[in-house]
Design a protein around this motif. Structure first.
Motif: not given
Length: 472
Positions: A93-106
Motif C-alpha cells: 500500500x505504498x503507491x507513493x514509493x512505487x516506480x512504474x518503469x516500462x523497463x522494469x516490467x520488461x
C-alpha cells in the motif's frame, strides 16, 4: 513417484540443517523436498555477462538444488526494479514509493520466461510445482506455454493490495490473468484473499466457483488461506540450546534489572520502524518516572541497500535513534540500542526470552513471524507481552496480543505502558492463548496443508470432490 519442485527467487535450503541460523521456512521446505525427493530451483544470486541457462546443481543436506545465474541487467530490472521498486511497495500500500518503469516490467517478464525455459526440461510428468512469492507471478503462464501440464501452485507471502491501488499498475490485468495459469493460489489471511477476489470479480468480471474456486479469463483456479507459522519444536530447541541460554544470560545481565523491549525487523519501510521509535519516544515523554527502568533493543539488519528508498530510511532511522538517545540518555542508561546486524536463530530466541515486551508494529505485513517467535521463546511462568500491529497478517490469528494502530504514536506509547504494568496472571492468560495459536499454525502443518491441497487437485483442472484445506 511424485516429486515436489519448489521454485523461489533465491534458494534458501540450508547447507547444514543443524545450524541454528537456518530459518523455519527453509527448514520446512527442505523437509518436504526430502520427503518427496524433490528439487529446489531459483536464482543463484550470482551474475554473468550473458545468460546461458546453464544450471548448477548441488546437494544441500539431502536436498537437490538447481541454481541459475542472471545477467546484471536482469537483476537490476527484474529484482531491484519490478520486484522491489514496483510490486513490493504496491503490495504494501505504498503507491507513493512505487516506480512504474516500462523497463522494469520488461525485465520481470524476461526473467520469468528464462526461469521457465530453464526449469521446464527438469520437470517430470508426475511432479507437482510450488512457486513462491511476488517475484514469480507469471511463471506458471510461461511454463504452460512450454507445454507443462503438471499441477502448479502459487503462495503469496506478502499482502495482496486493495483493488483501487492495484489498478494504478500498468498492465495490472495481465499480471492477475497470469495467476490463473496456476491450479491453487494460497494467501496468508482471509483479508488478502478477499482483496484478490474483489479485484477478479470487479475488474475481470470473474465469478465464484464451487469449493473455493474463481472463474475468470476462461479458466478456474482454487484459492485458499494457508497462514504460515514457525518451526515450533526447532525454535524451542534453539531457545534451550547452549547458545540460546548463553544469549539470554548475557541480555538479562546487560539489562541490569531494567525492563527490556525488543523489536526485530529487516530494514524496510513496511515495518513501521520510524513510527515505532516515535511511539517509544512518546512513551518516554509521557512516563518520566520510569524512563531509566526500560530500554529498547531494535535489531534491524540492512537489506536492499542498493535501492535508494532503503538508503533513505536507513539514514532517517540512524538520525532518529541518535536524537532520542541524545535527548533522554543518562550517564548509565541509553534508551535505544539500535543494531544493524543479523543474529542466529538461537541467539534471537535468547534475546526474545529476555525481553518483557516485543514490538511488532509493521504498517502492513503478510504475516510476520517475529510475533510467533517471541511468543514461542517466552517463559511460561513469567511471559512477556506482545504488542502487535493490527495491520500485520498475524493479527487475524493473535487477538490476545495488544493490538495497536502503528500510525498512532500515542496508541503505541499507551500499549508499551500497559504491557510493562500488566499483572502476571493476565500475562500468563494471554501467553497461553497466543502459544496455542503458534502451535496450531506450525510451519510443518502449513507446508503439509498446502502440498496436500495441491496434490488433491486433478490434472483435468480440478476435482469437485477434492476441497483444498482452509479453502475460501
Amino acid at each position: 513417484m511424485t516429486r515436489l519442485i519448489v521454485v523461489s527467487n533465491r534458494v534458501s535450503a540450508p547447507v547444514d540443517p543443524a545450524a541454528g541460523s537456518a530459518g523455519g521456512l527453509a527448514m520446512a521446505l527442505s523437509a518436504a523436498l526430502r520427503k518427496y525427493e524433490g528439487l529446489w530451483f531459483g536464482w543463484s544470486g550470482e551474475t554473468i555477462e550473458h545468460f546461458t541457462g546453464e544450471l548448477k546443481t548441488e546437494d544441500r543436506a539431502g536436498v537437490e538444488v538447481a541454481l541459475v545465474d542472471l545477467e546484471a541487467q536482469d537483476v537490476e530490472e527484474y529484482y531491484n526494479g519490478y520486484a522491489n521498486k514496483t510490486l513490493w511497495p504496491l503490495f504494501h500500500h505504498r503507491v507513493d514509493l512505487t516506480a512504474y518503469e516500462r523497463s522494469y516490467g520488461e525485465g520481470y517478464e524476461r526473467v520469468n520466461r528464462r526461469f521457465a525455459e530453464t526449469l521446464a526440461p527438469l520437470i517430470q510428468p508426475d511432479d507437482i510445482i510450488w512457486v513462491h512469492d511476488y517475484h514469480l507471478i507469471p511463471l506458471a503462464r510461461d511454463l504452460r506455454r512450454l507445454g507443462i501440464t503438471n499441477r502448479i501452485g502459487f503462495f503469496l507471502h506478502t499482502p495482496w493490495p486493495a483493488r483501487q491501488l492495484l489498478v494504478t499498475l500498468p498492465h495490472h490485468r495481465r499480471l492477475v490473468e497470469s495467476l490463473f495459469a496456476y491450479d491453487l493460489i494460497g494467501f496468508q489471511t482471509q483479508e488478502w484473499l478477499d482483496l484478490f477476489r474483489d479485484y477478479v470479480i470487479s475488474e475481470a468480471r470473474g465469478e465464484l466457483a464451487g469449493y473455493g474456486g474463481l472463474e475468470a479469463f476462461g479458466r478456474e483456479v482454487r484459492i485458499g488461506t494457508f497462514p504460515i507459522g514457525i518451526d515450533v519444536e526447532g525454535f524451542m530447541e534453539a531457545r534451550d540450546s547452549r547458545e540460546g541460554v548463553r544469549t539470554y544470560d548475557r541480555m538479562a545481565a546487560s539489562a541490569a534489572f531494567r525492563s527490556m523491549i525488543v523489536g526485530v525487523d529487516r530494514l524496510d519501510y513496511s515495518k513501521g520502524l520510524e513510527e515505532r521509535m516515535l511511539g517509544y519516544e512518546q512513551f518516554l515523554q509521557d512516563h518520566a518516572e520510569i524512563r531509566g527502568d526500560v530500554f529498547l533493543v531494535q535489531v534491524t539488519p540492512i537489506s536492499r541497500d542498493e535501492v535508494d528508498t532503503y538508503q533513505d530510511i536507513r539514514a532517517r532511522l540512524d538520525s532518529l535513534a541518535g536524537r532520542i538517545n541524545g535527548e533522554f540518555a543518562d550517564m548509565d542508561w541509553q534508551p535505544i540500542r539500535y543494531l544493524n546486524r543479523s543474529y542466529r536463530r538461537d541467539q534471537l530466541a535468547g534475546i526474545y526470552r529476555a525481553a518483557k515486551v516485543c514490538l511488532v508494529t509493521p504498517l502492513r505485513d503478510g504475516m510476520n513471524l517475529v510475533a510467533k517467535e517471541y511468543v514461542c521463546a517466552q517463559n511460561p511462568d513469567d511471559p512477556g507481552v506482545l504488542i502487535l500491529s493490527r495491520f500485520a497478517g498475524a493479527a487475524e490469528q493473535m487477538g490476545e496480543a495488544l493490538l495497536v494502530n502503528p500510525f498512532s504514536r500515542e496508541e503505541v506509547a499507551d500499549a508499551i505502558h500497559r504491557a510493562l504494568t500488566m499483572p502476571l496472571d493476565e500475562r500468563i492468560r494471554k501467553w497461553q492463548a497466543l502459544m496455542k495459536v503458534v502451535q496450531d499454525t506450525d510451519v510443518g502443518l502449513w507446508r503439509d496443508a498446502y502440498v496436500g491441497a495441491l496434490k488433491a487437485i486433478q490434472l483435468s483442472g480440478g476435482d469437485d470432490d477434492a476441497v483444498p484445506a482452509r479453502a475460501a
